[in-house]
Structure formats: C-alpha cells, structure tokens
Scaffold this active site. Sequence first.
Site, PDB file in Angstrom:
ATOM      1  CE  LYS A  86      -3.205  10.536 -24.226  1.00 47.58           C
ATOM      2  NZ  LYS A  86      -4.034  10.536 -23.018  1.00 47.58           N
ATOM      3  CG  ASP A 142      -0.906  18.269 -21.397  1.00 47.02           C
ATOM      4  OD1 ASP A 142      -0.276  17.200 -21.207  1.00 47.02           O
ATOM      5  OD2 ASP A 142      -2.102  18.300 -21.712  1.00 47.02           O
ATOM      6  CG  PHE A 172      -6.778  17.957 -24.206  1.00 48.96           C
ATOM      7  CD1 PHE A 172      -6.901  17.462 -25.499  1.00 48.96           C
ATOM      8  CD2 PHE A 172      -7.040  17.108 -23.140  1.00 48.96           C
ATOM      9  CE1 PHE A 172      -7.285  16.138 -25.718  1.00 48.96           C
ATOM     10  CE2 PHE A 172      -7.414  15.784 -23.361  1.00 48.96           C
ATOM     11  CZ  PHE A 172      -7.529  15.300 -24.650  1.00 48.96           C
ATOM     12  CB  THR A 173     -11.621  17.463 -23.885  1.00 50.69           C
ATOM     13  OG1 THR A 173     -10.663  16.393 -23.825  1.00 50.69           O
ATOM     14  CG2 THR A 173     -12.005  17.702 -25.342  1.00 50.69           C
ATOM     15  CG  PHE A 220     -15.837  14.472 -26.563  1.00 47.08           C
ATOM     16  CD1 PHE A 220     -15.688  15.536 -25.695  1.00 47.08           C
ATOM     17  CD2 PHE A 220     -14.936  13.432 -26.504  1.00 47.08           C
ATOM     18  CE1 PHE A 220     -14.645  15.562 -24.778  1.00 47.08           C
ATOM     19  CE2 PHE A 220     -13.890  13.442 -25.587  1.00 47.08           C
ATOM     20  CZ  PHE A 220     -13.746  14.510 -24.716  1.00 47.08           C
ATOM     21  NE  ARG A 228     -11.023  15.307 -30.000  1.00 45.03           N
ATOM     22  CZ  ARG A 228     -10.889  14.925 -28.726  1.00 45.03           C
ATOM     23  NH1 ARG A 228      -9.728  14.585 -28.236  1.00 45.03           N
ATOM     24  NH2 ARG A 228     -11.927  14.878 -27.931  1.00 45.03           N
ATOM     25  CE1 TYR A 287      -4.034   2.014   0.321  1.00 43.93           C
ATOM     26  CE2 TYR A 287      -2.578   3.409   1.624  1.00 43.93           C
ATOM     27  CZ  TYR A 287      -3.755   3.226   0.918  1.00 43.93           C
ATOM     28  OH  TYR A 287      -4.651   4.255   0.795  1.00 43.93           O
TER      29      TYR A 287
HETATM   30  O1  PLI Z   1      -6.650  10.548 -20.870  1.00 40.60           O
HETATM   31  P1  PLI Z   1      -5.834  11.018 -19.699  1.00 40.60           P
HETATM   32  O2  PLI Z   1      -6.657  11.417 -18.537  1.00 40.60           O
HETATM   33  O3  PLI Z   1      -4.751  10.066 -19.332  1.00 40.60           O
HETATM   34  O4  PLI Z   1      -5.038  12.330 -20.193  1.00 40.60           O
HETATM   35  C1  PLI Z   1      -5.698  13.506 -20.488  1.00 40.60           C
HETATM   36  C2  PLI Z   1      -4.953  14.265 -21.538  1.00 40.60           C
HETATM   37  C3  PLI Z   1      -4.293  15.411 -21.195  1.00 40.60           C
HETATM   38  N1  PLI Z   1      -3.614  16.125 -22.119  1.00 40.60           N
HETATM   39  C4  PLI Z   1      -3.562  15.753 -23.416  1.00 40.60           C
HETATM   40  C5  PLI Z   1      -2.803  16.593 -24.386  1.00 40.60           C
HETATM   41  C6  PLI Z   1      -4.205  14.609 -23.832  1.00 40.60           C
HETATM   42  O5  PLI Z   1      -4.126  14.249 -25.101  1.00 40.60           O
HETATM   43  C7  PLI Z   1      -4.944  13.829 -22.877  1.00 40.60           C
HETATM   44  C8  PLI Z   1      -5.697  12.715 -23.269  1.00 40.60           C
HETATM   45  N2  PLI Z   1      -5.889  12.453 -24.527  1.00 40.60           N
HETATM   46  C9  PLI Z   1      -6.681  11.528 -25.067  1.00 40.60           C
HETATM   47  C10 PLI Z   1      -7.499  10.597 -24.274  1.00 40.60           C
HETATM   48  C11 PLI Z   1      -6.705  11.454 -26.512  1.00 40.60           C
HETATM   49  O6  PLI Z   1      -7.387  10.587 -27.064  1.00 40.60           O
HETATM   50  O7  PLI Z   1      -6.026  12.267 -27.142  1.00 40.60           O
END
Ligand code: PLI
Length: 459
Positions: free
Chosen positions: A260, A217, A126-127, A451, A384, A74
Amino acid sequence: MSTFNPMAEPYKIKMVEPVKITTREFRQNAAKEAGYNTFLLRSEDVYIDLLTDSGTNAMSENQWAGIMLGDEAYAGSKNYYHLEDAMKECYGYKHLVPTHQGRGAEQLVSKALISPGQWVPGNMYFTTTREHQELAGGQFVDVIVDAAHDPLDESPFKGNVDLNKFEKVIKEQGAKNIAYITIGVTVNLAGGQPVSMQNIREVSELAHKNGIKVILDATRAMENAYFIKVREKGYAAKSIKEICHEMCGYTDGATCSGKKDFHTNIGGFAACNDDDFATHMRSNVVVYEGLQTYGGMAGRDMEAMARGMLEACDDVCMRHRVAQSEYLWNLLDKAGIPLVRPCGGHGVFIDARAFYPQIPQEQYTAQKLANDIYEYCGVRSMERGIVSAGRDKVTGHEHKPKLETIRLTIPRRVYTQSHFDVVAEGIIELYKDRDKMKGLKMVYEPKALRFFQARFEKL
Ligand code: PLI
C-alpha cells in the site's frame, strides 16, 4: 507545504498501460461468468480498476532502478539491510522480519502472541488479520468507537479505539486472557478513517498498565500520519516520518503490508522491539515465508520496498494521494450519492444500504452494488459488507456488520482526474436507475475469506 493545488500530480507519466473500453452487454456477460463477484473478473475486462490499492500502485523510476539492483543471494542480501535501515528510519522499531505480504506478518505475530482461548481486541476487524488471529486460537473483539459504524458521523478520527470498551474487555476477561490489542491505522473497513495520536497514546497507557502488548497494523500508517498532521492540534509542523515514529513509539510491534503506502507490487514485514518476540517470529518465518533475510520476497522486491518507504513519507506525495480520494468523494457527494463520511484515505466508500434501501443485507446489498457499478461503467470496486465479514467460527452464523459498503479504492499514482470523472458519471447514472435493482443469492461459499471466491446469482 506549498499552497500548490493538491490535485496537481507531483510526478509525470513515463510509461502507459492500455486499458480496454467495453460495451455494457460485454460487461453483463463478464459479470455473469464471474458469478457477480468483482474478484472473479478478469482484469483485462475492467476499464478503471478500483478494486484495491494493494499492489496496484505505480512505482517510481527510483524504485524501478532499485529492481535492477536486486541482490538475490539466499542469505544476507544487501537489499534486506537497506530495508531494515529504511524501516528504522521511518518507524523506529528495533527488529525487522520481512514477509511476502501483510498476512504473512499477521501469521507470525498471531502465532507468537496468541494462546488458544485468548481475546484479541482491535479497532474493527480486518479480514486477513482476524482470520490469522482465529487460526491461532484467538477470538477477536471489536473495541472501535461507535461513530465508526455510523456512515453519517463526521468525527475526524472515526478509527479511534473506545477506551471504555477496551477497559470493559480487560475487566470482564482479565488482562492475562488478552493476547494483545491491535490498532489499525487507518481503519480500512471503517472507510479508511484515521486514529488520533492522542488515542494511540491513551490506548498504549491503558494496555501497558495492564501488561498487554500493543500491535500496530501499520499498513497505511503513513496515510494516518498525514491525517494527524492536518487534523490534530500540534502536528502541523511535524513531518510524516516524525509522526510515524511517535505512533510506533507507543506500540510494541507492527504488522505491515508493503503493497500500500510503499507503492510496491508485493512485500510486507513484521517489526518489534522485544528480542524474544523477534526470535519467535524469526523461527517461524523460516518455516512459513523464507529465510529471515528475505521472508518470501526477492532481493529486488525488498529494494523497491525500501525505496518506496522513504518516498512515501514525503508530505507532498501523501497530500496528493489523499486529494485524489477527496476529489472523487466530492463529485459523488455533490450528486447526492450516500457516502461514508468524512472521506477517508485510501478510497471512497458508498453506503450500499442507503443506495439500495429495497435490498436487504441478506441479499448482499453491497455485493450487488459493486456488480452493478461494473456493469454500468466498467469500474471495478469491492464489497465491504456482509460477504467480507464472513461467519462466526463458533455459531456458524453470518456476521452482520452495520456498515454495508462498497469501496472505490484509489491506487497510488495510477489514475488521473478524468478517470475519476468517468467513475462519478457512471455511478450517478446507476443511481438514477437504483429502484429497479434486486439482490443476489450466494450459490458457492468458500470456508475462509469467502469474499474472494464466493459466487452469486441474481434474484
Ligand atoms: O494483502 P496483504 O496480505 O499484503 O495485507 C493484509 C492487510 C492487512 N491489514 C490491512 C489494514 C489491509 O488493508 C490489508 C490488506 N488489504 C487489502 C488487500 C485491501 O484491499 O485493502
């Protein structure tokens, strides 16, 4: 770097995942059931899944081996310390706060730095980032260069912050009313467009001169570093890691989705240099994510992320990653498909307005295009445009972004050249039928991040 063909995979395949080949009739039914929203399709009904590059990448044998070394204590898991070391090696921040994914980090940073009523400038929204800024009482303001909103502009660093716009916000609102500035690298919604080192440095100087913090970011920072290496003078001989260090060195902290660049299925982190800022985030991470040494991740996930981080900043790995996007981009461009130019890092963006000029934005041009691509060839992409942009929290009006696009996102190490050939063939076939198509109406609209779950009917 060698002169080896960049499209040649720097890996070989050890395990395969079968995918289903379906008929157009099957897909038309599946699309209808999904309310013409590609997020609501079942993944097993998709042939080639280019919805996102988030959590959909192929991990290496070294990462899978790391999964078996999860220390699921933990508190104080050794994998946390590996992750901390990797983050310091790749980015150089003093403090690491692990989170379950990027938006967890966005919540921590927004809560720590935003007082209600403050402004948060950024290079295009960004969303999830904007959502957390608004939930914390902040108001996002776009300070990206105008070129970013023009799909035909070929500037090499279309993600740059417009320093004049940023300065104007400081003058008009007063520095104390600005919580911080976010620099997204690369800029997702602009088409994966990079930000130059010179721009990051200049933004940092202007912000710090006015006592404003800079938050990176860093979700695709390694891709951005690759573009700096190949496009910006003076960086060709530097490693991606060195470039990342320099970028981060101009900033006060970062949010990062680990899903990513690092090839992992889950994970993220916030990072910073200031002790008080870190303490604030650590006091919230235990409320919203998990203990400060796991932040919502299993020990094994932290290990996979630590290993993935070190792998991803390999120049050859990144060159191949970008080459796959460029390959698909070139196939579509040669066929006259209207694209966001130049090709960005994590995918290919089609300009839906130019693809379907007869469908107005109010009839969800890009949403319809994403749906039609699925119906034609079983390829899943993502809207998008106006649907992703959502509504203004104050007026309730729909945001109407200049870019109305769909994104064909390339998961890392997952698809081969022939998959991209199939994607291009399907889209070219659809393009021939483009005049026949009509728009959509929205029949269900969720309040936040609409979306993901909105439903539509064909007009
Ligand atoms: O999907 P998360 O919560 O791990 O990360 C959010 C996020 C933050 N910043 C940027 C630039 C992103 O591209 C992002 C997530 N992007 C997604 C899910 C995408 O499909 O691009």
